[in-house]
Enzyme design. Structure first.
Site, PDB file in Angstrom:
ATOM      1  N   ASP A  96       0.863  -1.181   0.000  1.00 43.45           N
ATOM      2  CA  ASP A  96       0.000   0.000   0.000  1.00 43.45           C
ATOM      3  C   ASP A  96       0.899   1.230   0.000  1.00 43.45           C
ATOM      4  O   ASP A  96       2.093   1.163   0.265  1.00 43.45           O
ATOM      5  CB  ASP A  96      -1.036  -0.051   1.125  1.00 43.45           C
ATOM      6  CG  ASP A  96      -0.569   0.487   2.459  1.00 43.45           C
ATOM      7  OD1 ASP A  96       0.534   1.034   2.532  1.00 43.45           O
ATOM      8  OD2 ASP A  96      -1.320   0.358   3.434  1.00 43.45           O
ATOM      9  N   SER A  97       0.320   2.366  -0.343  1.00 41.61           N
ATOM     10  CA  SER A  97       1.104   3.515  -0.786  1.00 41.61           C
ATOM     11  C   SER A  97       1.666   4.392   0.320  1.00 41.61           C
ATOM     12  O   SER A  97       2.484   5.266   0.058  1.00 41.61           O
ATOM     13  CB  SER A  97       0.210   4.405  -1.660  1.00 41.61           C
ATOM     14  OG  SER A  97      -0.819   4.973  -0.861  1.00 41.61           O
ATOM     15  N   PHE A 100      -2.642   5.307   3.972  1.00 44.39           N
ATOM     16  CA  PHE A 100      -3.283   5.051   5.258  1.00 44.39           C
ATOM     17  C   PHE A 100      -2.613   5.854   6.364  1.00 44.39           C
ATOM     18  O   PHE A 100      -3.267   6.356   7.275  1.00 44.39           O
ATOM     19  CB  PHE A 100      -3.218   3.551   5.595  1.00 44.39           C
ATOM     20  CG  PHE A 100      -3.826   3.203   6.925  1.00 44.39           C
ATOM     21  CD1 PHE A 100      -5.202   3.127   7.068  1.00 44.39           C
ATOM     22  CD2 PHE A 100      -3.028   2.977   8.031  1.00 44.39           C
ATOM     23  CE1 PHE A 100      -5.774   2.819   8.305  1.00 44.39           C
ATOM     24  CE2 PHE A 100      -3.585   2.669   9.264  1.00 44.39           C
ATOM     25  CZ  PHE A 100      -4.962   2.586   9.400  1.00 44.39           C
ATOM     26  N   GLN A 225     -11.736   7.224  -3.102  1.00 43.80           N
ATOM     27  CA  GLN A 225     -12.185   7.809  -1.833  1.00 43.80           C
ATOM     28  C   GLN A 225     -13.580   8.414  -2.026  1.00 43.80           C
ATOM     29  O   GLN A 225     -14.231   8.166  -3.031  1.00 43.80           O
ATOM     30  CB  GLN A 225     -11.169   8.839  -1.353  1.00 43.80           C
ATOM     31  CG  GLN A 225      -9.804   8.257  -1.004  1.00 43.80           C
ATOM     32  CD  GLN A 225      -9.824   7.391   0.243  1.00 43.80           C
ATOM     33  OE1 GLN A 225     -10.815   7.297   0.975  1.00 43.80           O
ATOM     34  NE2 GLN A 225      -8.706   6.714   0.497  1.00 43.80           N
ATOM     35  N   ASP A 309      -7.740  -6.900   2.548  1.00 43.40           N
ATOM     36  CA  ASP A 309      -6.713  -7.139   3.558  1.00 43.40           C
ATOM     37  C   ASP A 309      -7.175  -6.528   4.868  1.00 43.40           C
ATOM     38  O   ASP A 309      -7.995  -5.613   4.884  1.00 43.40           O
ATOM     39  CB  ASP A 309      -5.389  -6.486   3.138  1.00 43.40           C
ATOM     40  CG  ASP A 309      -5.466  -4.963   3.214  1.00 43.40           C
ATOM     41  OD1 ASP A 309      -5.093  -4.390   4.251  1.00 43.40           O
ATOM     42  OD2 ASP A 309      -5.935  -4.340   2.233  1.00 43.40           O
TER      43      ASP A 309
END
Length: 412
Positions: A96-97, A100, A225, A309
């Site tokens: 993931d980038s 989060f 989003q 996930d």
């Protein structure tokens, strides 16, 4: 090879309802979907060896770009041959980038996204600016390290550079994750900013792919989003699809799939996933970030999520909490002191074949780490087996009966 998706059996396909099976083909192997992807934040699923993770039935592992950037550094992972080789994982990988962490280190608390605001104050969900470890502006995000407090900056380009060095098969565009208590105006601004960042990610992804010939192709997925607002969710995914088409029309690679992110109210989970999947072409896979409760899995799959996930099964296991077909149990509780039965014999797997509730209870009371490992391994086995059974039930036409039987027993 590039990452592609093959559609399998459709559960149904109408507005808001896009449940299906399929196969994600990656340079390091196939992922049969729907699939639960264990989280190995720092290139390790906590307390387990990669071989033990494989024994749970896991098909892929997801790691975190922000944490691996801080330690050991993406250059070291790159030198090792990428995150899969570095952690000795034989299979597909995701990263993931760092998006989060925009929320969890910024406005959020305790690295947890609230799925329900009932009984919570605004201050329970959002930190004051002076307390935040991350500050967002148009160009990117300033972070303070969770390790030593040092200052760092992530931009879309930096996130892509890190993720290319980490070398995962599936990587995500850098996005801004908001909370349920952010205002409508802020959500609008955030969706627009995430769109602009996604364009920059596509551009940098293309540049880096050309700059690093000979490396396995990485698939960049856009992140949707828009919180609980239908118009913003649809605007967000349509915008990403437009960016992807523009890139492909120019002879470049677009988004290989899409992640559905953000704080979601539990009661609206299926509705929101359905809005997004209404817009996504059938040949593009969809990943739902951060969902793991059994009822949520059924809801998300019916609405169209292919993979998901969550840290919940492993975090719960490290505290002695375990899933069973009859609901959750807490093995450190006194009632398990003389319980010489497996956690759940019907679930099976290595832990149930070799260990008792009484033994694992003893391990937690004695503060022995093996207890954490056994509960974590069991929980992943349970969750992955559940999703495998859902996939089989969709394929053989018994999904609705399986859902009724499973949920009726689990939540009895």
């Amino acid at each position: 090879m590039d990452t592609t998706f093959t559609l399998g059996t459709q559960l149904h396909d109408g507005p808001g309802q896009h449940g299906r099976t399929g196969t994600i083909h990656t340079p390091h192997g196939d992922i049969q979907t729907p699939a639960f992807i264990p989280v190995g934040t720092k290139a390790t699923v906590k307390t387990l060896t990669p071989e033990q993770v494989k024994d749970t039935g896991a098909q892929a592992v997801l790691s975190n770009a922000y944490h691996l950037y801080l330690q050991p550094g993406p250059d070291i992972v790159d030198e090792a041959g990428g995150v899969a080789a570095f952690e000795h994982w034989d299979g597909p990988t995701y990263t993931d980038s760092g998006g989060f962490q925009v929320m969890s280190l910024g406005v959020g608390f305790k690295k947890v996204l609230a799925m329900d605001t009932k009984g919570l104050q605004d201050s329970d969900i959002r930190a004051q600016k002076k307390d935040r470890f991350a500050q967002v502006d148009e160009d990117g995000v300033d972070f303070r390290s969770v390790i030593d407090g040092s200052k760092h900056r992530f931009t879309p380009e930096v996130s892509m550079q890190i993720q290319h060095q980490l070398g995962a098969d599936i990587i995500f565009a850098f996005d801004e994750l908001t909370t349920l208590v952010d205002t409508r105006l802020y959500q609008e601004q955030s969706v627009a900013r995430t769109h602009r960042w996604a364009k920059r990610c596509l551009d940098e992804h293309e540049r880096l792919t050309n700059e690093r010939p000979g490396k396995p192709l990485q698939s960049l997925w856009g992140v949707v989003q828009g919180a609980q607002y239908e118009d913003l969710r649809r605007q967000a995914i349509r915008g990403l699809l437009d960016l992807s088409k523009e890139a492909e029309d120019a002879g470049r690679r677009g988004f290989g799939g899409f992640g559905i992110g953000g704080a979601l109210e539990k009661e609206n989970l299926g509705t929101i996933v359905g809005w997004v999947c209404d817009e996504i072409p059938a040949d593009k896979p969809r990943h739902l970030l951060g969902i793991s409760e059994p009822d949520d899995l059924f809801t998300a799959i019916e609405a169209g999520a292919d993979t998901f996930d969550c840290v919940a099964p492993t975090r719960l296991g490290r505290r002695g909490g375990v899933y069973t077909l009859d609901g959750r149990m807490n093995l450190p509780a006194a009632r398990f002191k003389r319980d010489f039965t497996p956690i759940d014999a019907e679930v099976g797997g290595y832990v149930n074949e070799h260990y008792t509730r009484a033994y694992i209870h003893h391990l937690f009371k004695a503060k022995e780490y093996l207890g954490q490992s056994l509960c974590t391994m069991h929980n992943l086995t349970f969750m992955i087996q559940l999703v495998d059974n859902i996939r089989a039930a969709i394929n053989d036409g018994t999904y609705w009966e399986f859902k009724q039987e499973f949920l009726g027993r689990y939540y009895a």
